[in-house]
Design a protein around this motif. Structure first.
Motif, PDB file in Angstrom:
ATOM      1  N   LYS A 180      69.713 -10.387 -75.529  1.00 40.24           N
ATOM      2  CA  LYS A 180      70.181 -10.686 -74.178  1.00 40.24           C
ATOM      3  C   LYS A 180      69.795  -9.560 -73.230  1.00 40.24           C
ATOM      4  CE  LYS A 180      74.314 -13.272 -75.743  1.00 40.24           C
ATOM      5  NZ  LYS A 180      74.256 -14.494 -74.936  1.00 40.24           N
ATOM      6  N   ASP A 181      69.628  -9.876 -71.947  1.00 42.69           N
ATOM      7  CA  ASP A 181      69.280  -8.870 -70.954  1.00 42.69           C
ATOM      8  C   ASP A 181      70.445  -7.918 -70.709  1.00 42.69           C
ATOM      9  OD1 ASP A 181      66.800  -9.999 -70.633  1.00 42.69           O
ATOM     10  OD2 ASP A 181      67.430 -11.277 -68.952  1.00 42.69           O
ATOM     11  N   GLU A 182      70.105  -6.711 -70.290  1.00 40.41           N
ATOM     12  CA  GLU A 182      71.123  -5.688 -70.040  1.00 40.41           C
ATOM     13  C   GLU A 182      72.071  -6.090 -68.921  1.00 40.41           C
ATOM     14  OE1 GLU A 182      71.334  -0.807 -69.459  1.00 40.41           O
ATOM     15  OE2 GLU A 182      69.416  -1.887 -69.260  1.00 40.41           O
ATOM     16  N   ASP A 183      71.566  -6.898 -67.964  1.00 39.20           N
ATOM     17  CA  ASP A 183      72.412  -7.300 -66.833  1.00 39.20           C
ATOM     18  C   ASP A 183      73.146  -8.624 -67.071  1.00 39.20           C
ATOM     19  OD1 ASP A 183      70.254  -8.967 -66.754  1.00 39.20           O
ATOM     20  OD2 ASP A 183      69.713  -8.578 -64.659  1.00 39.20           O
ATOM     21  N   THR A 184      73.191  -9.094 -68.326  1.00 44.44           N
ATOM     22  CA  THR A 184      73.963 -10.296 -68.665  1.00 44.44           C
ATOM     23  C   THR A 184      75.412 -10.123 -68.209  1.00 44.44           C
ATOM     24  OG1 THR A 184      72.589 -10.781 -70.597  1.00 44.44           O
ATOM     25  CG2 THR A 184      74.794 -11.756 -70.563  1.00 44.44           C
ATOM     26  N   VAL A 185      75.956 -11.144 -67.548  1.00 42.77           N
ATOM     27  CA  VAL A 185      77.321 -11.058 -67.027  1.00 42.77           C
ATOM     28  C   VAL A 185      78.334 -11.104 -68.171  1.00 42.77           C
ATOM     29  CG1 VAL A 185      79.035 -12.125 -65.514  1.00 42.77           C
ATOM     30  CG2 VAL A 185      76.613 -12.164 -64.887  1.00 42.77           C
ATOM     31  N   CYS A 186      79.249 -10.141 -68.180  1.00 45.63           N
ATOM     32  CA  CYS A 186      80.300 -10.059 -69.210  1.00 45.63           C
ATOM     33  C   CYS A 186      81.647  -9.843 -68.540  1.00 45.63           C
ATOM     34  CB  CYS A 186      80.024  -8.901 -70.178  1.00 45.63           C
ATOM     35  SG  CYS A 186      78.459  -9.019 -71.059  1.00 45.63           S
ATOM     36  N   GLY A 187      82.712 -10.011 -69.303  1.00 45.04           N
ATOM     37  CA  GLY A 187      84.051  -9.791 -68.771  1.00 45.04           C
ATOM     38  C   GLY A 187      85.021  -9.346 -69.848  1.00 45.04           C
ATOM     39  N   VAL A 188      86.064  -8.650 -69.446  1.00 42.91           N
ATOM     40  CA  VAL A 188      87.129  -8.235 -70.373  1.00 42.91           C
ATOM     41  C   VAL A 188      88.481  -8.591 -69.764  1.00 42.91           C
ATOM     42  CG1 VAL A 188      85.815  -6.370 -71.450  1.00 42.91           C
ATOM     43  CG2 VAL A 188      87.120  -5.899 -69.383  1.00 42.91           C
ATOM     44  N   VAL A 189      89.408  -9.006 -70.626  1.00 45.37           N
ATOM     45  CA  VAL A 189      90.774  -9.302 -70.196  1.00 45.37           C
ATOM     46  C   VAL A 189      91.719  -8.567 -71.126  1.00 45.37           C
ATOM     47  CG1 VAL A 189      92.458 -11.079 -69.655  1.00 45.37           C
ATOM     48  CG2 VAL A 189      90.025 -11.599 -69.458  1.00 45.37           C
ATOM     49  N   ARG A 190      92.669  -7.821 -70.558  1.00 42.77           N
ATOM     50  CA  ARG A 190      93.645  -7.066 -71.369  1.00 42.77           C
ATOM     51  C   ARG A 190      95.042  -7.614 -71.147  1.00 42.77           C
ATOM     52  NH1 ARG A 190      95.231  -2.355 -70.876  1.00 42.77           N
ATOM     53  NH2 ARG A 190      95.428  -1.852 -73.084  1.00 42.77           N
ATOM     54  N   ASN A 191      95.844  -7.545 -72.217  1.00 43.79           N
ATOM     55  CA  ASN A 191      97.268  -7.922 -72.159  1.00 43.79           C
ATOM     56  C   ASN A 191      97.463  -9.296 -71.521  1.00 43.79           C
ATOM     57  OD1 ASN A 191      98.216  -5.441 -73.293  1.00 43.79           O
ATOM     58  ND2 ASN A 191      97.889  -4.460 -71.305  1.00 43.79           N
ATOM     59  N   ILE A 192      96.776 -10.288 -72.081  1.00 47.08           N
ATOM     60  CA  ILE A 192      96.845 -11.641 -71.530  1.00 47.08           C
ATOM     61  C   ILE A 192      98.288 -12.155 -71.512  1.00 47.08           C
ATOM     62  CG2 ILE A 192      96.099 -14.040 -71.860  1.00 47.08           C
ATOM     63  CD1 ILE A 192      93.637 -12.911 -73.318  1.00 47.08           C
ATOM     64  N   GLY A 193      98.738 -12.615 -70.333  1.00 48.85           N
ATOM     65  CA  GLY A 193     100.063 -13.200 -70.196  1.00 48.85           C
ATOM     66  C   GLY A 193     101.199 -12.198 -70.197  1.00 48.85           C
ATOM     67  N   ARG A 194     100.889 -10.897 -70.121  1.00 53.58           N
ATOM     68  CA  ARG A 194     101.935  -9.866 -70.150  1.00 53.58           C
ATOM     69  C   ARG A 194     101.932  -9.077 -68.848  1.00 53.58           C
ATOM     70  NH1 ARG A 194     100.572  -7.980 -76.410  1.00 53.58           N
ATOM     71  NH2 ARG A 194     100.713 -10.092 -77.253  1.00 53.58           N
ATOM     72  N   ASP A 195     102.894  -8.193 -68.691  1.00 53.76           N
ATOM     73  CA  ASP A 195     103.087  -7.481 -67.427  1.00 53.76           C
ATOM     74  C   ASP A 195     101.874  -6.660 -67.009  1.00 53.76           C
ATOM     75  OD1 ASP A 195     105.619  -8.518 -67.235  1.00 53.76           O
ATOM     76  OD2 ASP A 195     106.610  -6.789 -68.131  1.00 53.76           O
ATOM     77  N   MET A 196     101.179  -6.077 -67.960  1.00 55.48           N
ATOM     78  CA  MET A 196     100.056  -5.194 -67.659  1.00 55.48           C
ATOM     79  C   MET A 196      98.720  -5.944 -67.698  1.00 55.48           C
ATOM     80  SD  MET A 196     101.499  -2.333 -67.051  1.00 55.48           S
ATOM     81  CE  MET A 196     100.165  -1.151 -67.101  1.00 55.48           C
ATOM     82  N   GLU A 197      98.732  -7.247 -67.485  1.00 52.77           N
ATOM     83  CA  GLU A 197      97.508  -8.046 -67.545  1.00 52.77           C
ATOM     84  C   GLU A 197      96.467  -7.556 -66.534  1.00 52.77           C
ATOM     85  OE1 GLU A 197      97.627 -12.532 -67.743  1.00 52.77           O
ATOM     86  OE2 GLU A 197      96.752 -12.274 -65.744  1.00 52.77           O
ATOM     87  N   SER A 198      95.205  -7.476 -66.980  1.00 50.97           N
ATOM     88  CA  SER A 198      94.123  -7.055 -66.090  1.00 50.97           C
ATOM     89  C   SER A 198      92.810  -7.665 -66.571  1.00 50.97           C
ATOM     90  CB  SER A 198      94.000  -5.529 -66.050  1.00 50.97           C
ATOM     91  OG  SER A 198      93.636  -5.022 -67.323  1.00 50.97           O
TER      92      SER A 198
END
Length: 508
Positions: A180-198
């Motif tokens: 895959k190319d270096e500029d492939t779009v990616c994402g991260v999700v932390r603490n799904i459904g909890r107070d510190m979700e981001s």
């Protein structure tokens, strides 16, 4: 009765109605300590049994034994059948003499709930892979990563990192970067459904440096995935279905005529040419409107053609490559067949050339056969002009006198010239010119270089075959004509029919 319940990411709002009702009617709730702490908040009056990490077997055995006489819920985060306890419960139940009835209650996985937070990354084919090597060998994880990345699926990663596996996400990204190319779009999700979700959008290159933890769910996009603000979206192709688009594989005069015509219409046109020179010829054509067409440059194999067709989703693919480019045509046809895309071959009308002196003309079925003819003693030390293109020059390189007596006329392409010179032909014997050539120009060239044998292809009316033959006959030069015996040029439509077909697409 044992209910194996997936409760989603942990918030009450993200539990399914069935999960809530099942837990409410249960007499005993069994689970990992962290999960039980969550359940106590929502269902305070229940009886609970909890234990710690790495005690899944004991937990399942306890729940199964209690479920023989009670209504029990064994709770799991996400979906109980996705990296959950459902499989272990069935395995252990199979070994029991008196096992309880088992019911699996599905829940929302981290892949689904995380995807909803970050946009719509899983709208097309995707794979979910856990980077935890507690139960799966790292070598097996690598095989799965490579397979998913090679097929350009969107990849969702669970358990991307831990104290003992701090470098696993970077390792996984390095594997993906091979495909895959270096500029492939990616994402991260932390603490799904909890107070510190981001959540955060990154490129694949940036993701390699990201400091993830066990509460992070990672999404790696495919070639079509795009960033829309702080969201990532993988198009399914619904929007493309309504657009009028075509693909033209050019490289011939017919291909340029098609491109010229399509560029003046209200249609999404993608033109594929093999070389930068082919792109330059298109752009130099005054009748070509480059603002309405997308030119793709570079040689593609069958798999790459298939990828482009899937991405563009055209109403039809027009194959206007050279009649002798048999392998290219085969690749385009196969790719169209595999994507159920309409394939249209542009047929070049064969030229019934006129011969003034038939004794001076010989036919060959291929470049190799022409080389066999030229290997005869009667052609020794004769000056030969090859007008069959740069690709087959190596076929003649073993012939006696090749370096001094053979001349090649080819397109003025620096890259192709470099390859030609490797065959051993003299620099001074290479004529780089862009056609078409008139009879007089062919004649002057033959006379100027003292050409005694002309090798040409029967390239049809637009290929200038008759002009070359006429010039050779005037100069008393022998001709070897390579006939296109291996292609299926009888199957296809002419240029005028192709232009009408494009018009019909626009008017639909």
């Amino acid at each position: 009765m044992l209910n194996i319940v997936g409760f989603g990411c942990g918030s009450y709002e993200n539990m399914t109605i069935e999960a809530v009702r099942t837990i409410e009617k249960s007499e005993l709730v069994v689970g990992f300590k962290t999960y039980i702490d969550l359940m106590r908040e929502y269902f305070p009056d229940k009886e609970y049994y909890e234990n710690g990490m790495m005690q899944e077997r004991q937990r399942c055995e306890y729940a199964l034994n209690e479920a023989v006489t009670k209504e029990v819920s064994l709770v799991c985060s996400g979906d109980s059948g996705v990296y959950g306890m459902a499989c272990l419960a069935y395995e252990l139940a199979g070994a029991m003499d008196n096992s309880p009835e088992i019911k699996v209650v599905s829940g929302v996985t981290a892949a689904n709930s995380g995807a909803a937070i970050i946009g719509a990354p899983l709208s097309h084919d995707f794979s979910v892979i856990s980077l935890s090597d507690l139960l799966t060998k790292k070598s097996v994880i690598e095989k799965r990563l490579r397979a998913a990345a090679m097929s350009d699926m969107v990849i969702c990663l669970y358990n991307p990192s831990s104290k003992k596996r701090a470098d696993y996400l970077a390792w996984a990204c390095s594997i993906c970067l091979e495909y895959k190319d270096e500029d492939t779009v990616c994402g991260v999700v932390r603490n799904i459904g909890r107070d510190m979700e981001s959540s955060k959008i990154l490129t694949l290159g940036q993701l390699k440096e990201y400091n993830a933890d066990m509460f992070t769910t990672v999404f790696i996009g495919n070639k079509s995935t795009v960033r829309m603000g702080e969201k990532m979206v993988t198009p399914r192709g619904y929007n493309n279905k309504s657009e009028k688009s075509i693909i033209i594989f050019a490289g011939t005069t017919e291909g340029r005529h098609l491109a010229d015509y399509a560029s003046g219409l209200n249609i999404d046109t993608h033109i594929f040419v093999a070389t930068e020179y082919g792109e330059m010829i298109l752009k130099d054509d005054k009748s070509f409107d480059g603002n309405k067409c997308i030119i793709h440059t570079g040689r593609l194999d069958e798999a790459e053609i298939k990828e482009e067709i899937e991405k563009i989703n055209p109403m039809a693919v027009f194959d206007a490559t050279h009649p002798f480019a048999v392998q290219v045509t085969e690749n385009i046809k196969n790719a169209c067949e595999k994507t159920t895309t309409k394939y249209i071959r542009i047929k070049r009308d064969k030229e019934n050339y006129n011969l003034v002196n038939r004794e001076k003309v010989r036919s060959a079925g291929s470049a190799e056969e022409a080389a066999i003819i030229l290997s005869a003693p009667c052609y020794k030390n004769k000056k030969v002009l090859l007008t069959t293109g740069s690709k087959t020059v190596g076929v003649y390189s073993h012939l006696e006198g090749f370096k001094d007596n053979y001349y090649l006329r080819m397109l003025p392409n620096v890259q192709m010239l470099g390859e030609v010179l490797k065959s051993g032909i003299k620099n001074s014997n290479v004529i780089c010119m862009q056609g078409p050539f008139s009879e007089n120009m062919n004649y002057e060239m033959i006379k100027n270089y003292g050409i005694e044998v002309l090798v040409t292809k029967n390239s049809g009316n637009t290929g200038g075959t008759q002009e070359k033959i006429n010039a050779a006959m005037r100069a008393g030069t022998e001709v070897i004509i390579i006939e296109d015996t291996g292609s299926d040029e009888c199957i296809g439509i002419g240029l005028s029919e192709a232009l009408k077909y494009i018009t019909e697409i626009v008017e639909k």
